[in-house]
Design an enzyme around this catalytic site. Structure first.
Site: not given
Length: 395
Positions: A127-129, A244, A381-382
């Site tokens: 539950g991050y984003s 991760e 990736n940015e």
């Protein structure tokens, strides 16, 4: 650092290979090798088999029930599992929340949560984003207000992978609005059966139900489920992301896919010859093979760093995801126009309808679309390039 395999490593590889030959169930192996997705029951069955052998968590120390393998032994194990057609073990419990609990959790939390993760009985999700807080994770707004011995959680998480199967979710929640956005975040472990937790599916480009939205409506979470100190969750979150991103390099999985891609190219006709004899195709395959070998050596350098995974894991995330996307793009091109007939139902073993092209054409388009997510999740990736510039190169 000597990266050559010793006789002991080769003996270990032989032992792993023998175990997989004797214990990996045929139905699971065939499904994975045909690039069909294993279901929850298959994933948990394989985890139990590994757990019974004592190999349930290749990266865990012996003190917590792991085999205590070296980084090189871990890589050998993962590579052999992938090449044998074993399903990928779930990272959310084994590689992500478990290291946080081991490092920052108290004794009661270690005793309560680690056994279920190791055996595979407890399925975890992340539950991050949130909407508006993906790559800019510090902007998260899901709020936890302490009321006595509970936090009351309200908010929304999104892109929750396999959350429809999860028993538990580890969540970043805002417990204070004072100071910088990174401050005032806490790390909670939430039982998905708690009243007020709702999971809603998100259907992806490939037609699959892989990710979800998770809503929290006055969800009561015991204070004892908070890992570490209140408002210090950003520290634990960064620690977790380091583990991760190491896993996201996916060297074993990509080596197995490279092997399968070469087999496809040998089977696929290109005029009056096999595709593998096409010079342009061989060039692209060779370039990817070289990049994959370079990634493997970089993973070894990171894993053998005495200081543990640090900001350099961003390099693994970028290259690992780019190589994965390129492999599946080339696999789709290899089967040609047959890949256009994307039939999600044909991914099931009991499917009896029409197919277009070979068995390798069936998942080709879906896999290609699914792999687009790799360069976005786990921190885009940015964002990883910014981390490398600031924290590795000091720019």
């Amino acid at each position: 650092m000597d990266l050559n395999y010793t006789p002991e490593h080769e003996a270990f590889r032989t032992e792993v290979r023998r175990f997989l030959k004797e214990n990996l169930p045929r139905d699971i192996r065939e499904r994975v090798k045909k690039r069909l997705r294993p279901d929850k029951a298959m994933t948990q069955r394989w985890q139990k088999i590994l757990h019974d052998k004592g190999w349930g968590a290749s990266t865990w120390p012996e003190a917590f029930g792991g085999p205590g393998w070296s980084p090189l032994e871990q890589l050998i194990f993962e590579e052999e599992c992938a090449l044998a057609g074993a399903p990928r073990q779930l990272d959310f419990g084994l590689r992500m929340v478990a290291p946080v609990i081991m490092t920052y959790g108290n004794d009661e939390q270690k005793e309560r949560f680690l056994p279920g993760i190791l055996s595979g009985e407890d399925w975890w999700c992340q539950g991050y984003s949130e909407p508006g807080a993906g790559s800019d994770l510090a902007s998260l707004k899901t709020r936890a207000v302490r009321e006595g011995e509970h936090y009351v959680v309200n908010g929304q998480k999104t892109w929750t992978t396999l959350g429809q199967h999860a028993d538990w979710i580890f969540c970043l929640v805002r417990t204070s609005n004072e100071g910088k956005p990174q401050q005032g975040i806490s790390f909670l472990l939430i039982d998905m059966k708690t009243p007020g937790v709702e999971v809603r599916p998100i259907i992806m480009l490939d037609g699959e139900h892989e990710v979800n939205e998770v809503y929290f409506d006055n969800v009561k979470v015991p204070v004892e489920n908070r890992v570490g100190e209140e408002n210090q969750g950003w520290t634990y979150a960064k620690f977790l992301l380091g583990h991760e991103r190491t896993g996201l390099a996916n060297v074993g999985q990509w080596k197995a896919m490279m092997k399968r891609l070469k087999e496809i190219a040998e089977e696929q006709p290109d005029g009056d010859r096999a595709l593998i004899e096409n010079a342009r195709f061989r060039d692209r395959l060779a370039q990817l093979d070289i990049e994959l070998q370079a990634l493997e050596l970089t993973v070894l350098r990171v894993l053998t760093d005495d200081n543990g995974p640090g900001p350099q894991t961003s390099i693994l995330k970028i290259k690992g995801t780019e190589i994965g996307q390129a492999l599946f793009e080339l696999a789709m091109e290899a089967v040609g126009p047959a890949a256009l007939a994307h039939i999600p139902d044909a991914l099931e073993l009991d499917y009896e309808g029409a197919r277009v092209g070979s068995i390798d054409a069936t998942p080709a388009a879906g896999d290609y679309f699914n792999m687009r997510k790799l360069s976005i999740f786990g921190g885009s990736n940015e964002i990883q390039r910014n981390i490398i510039a600031q924290r590795v190169l000091g720019l």
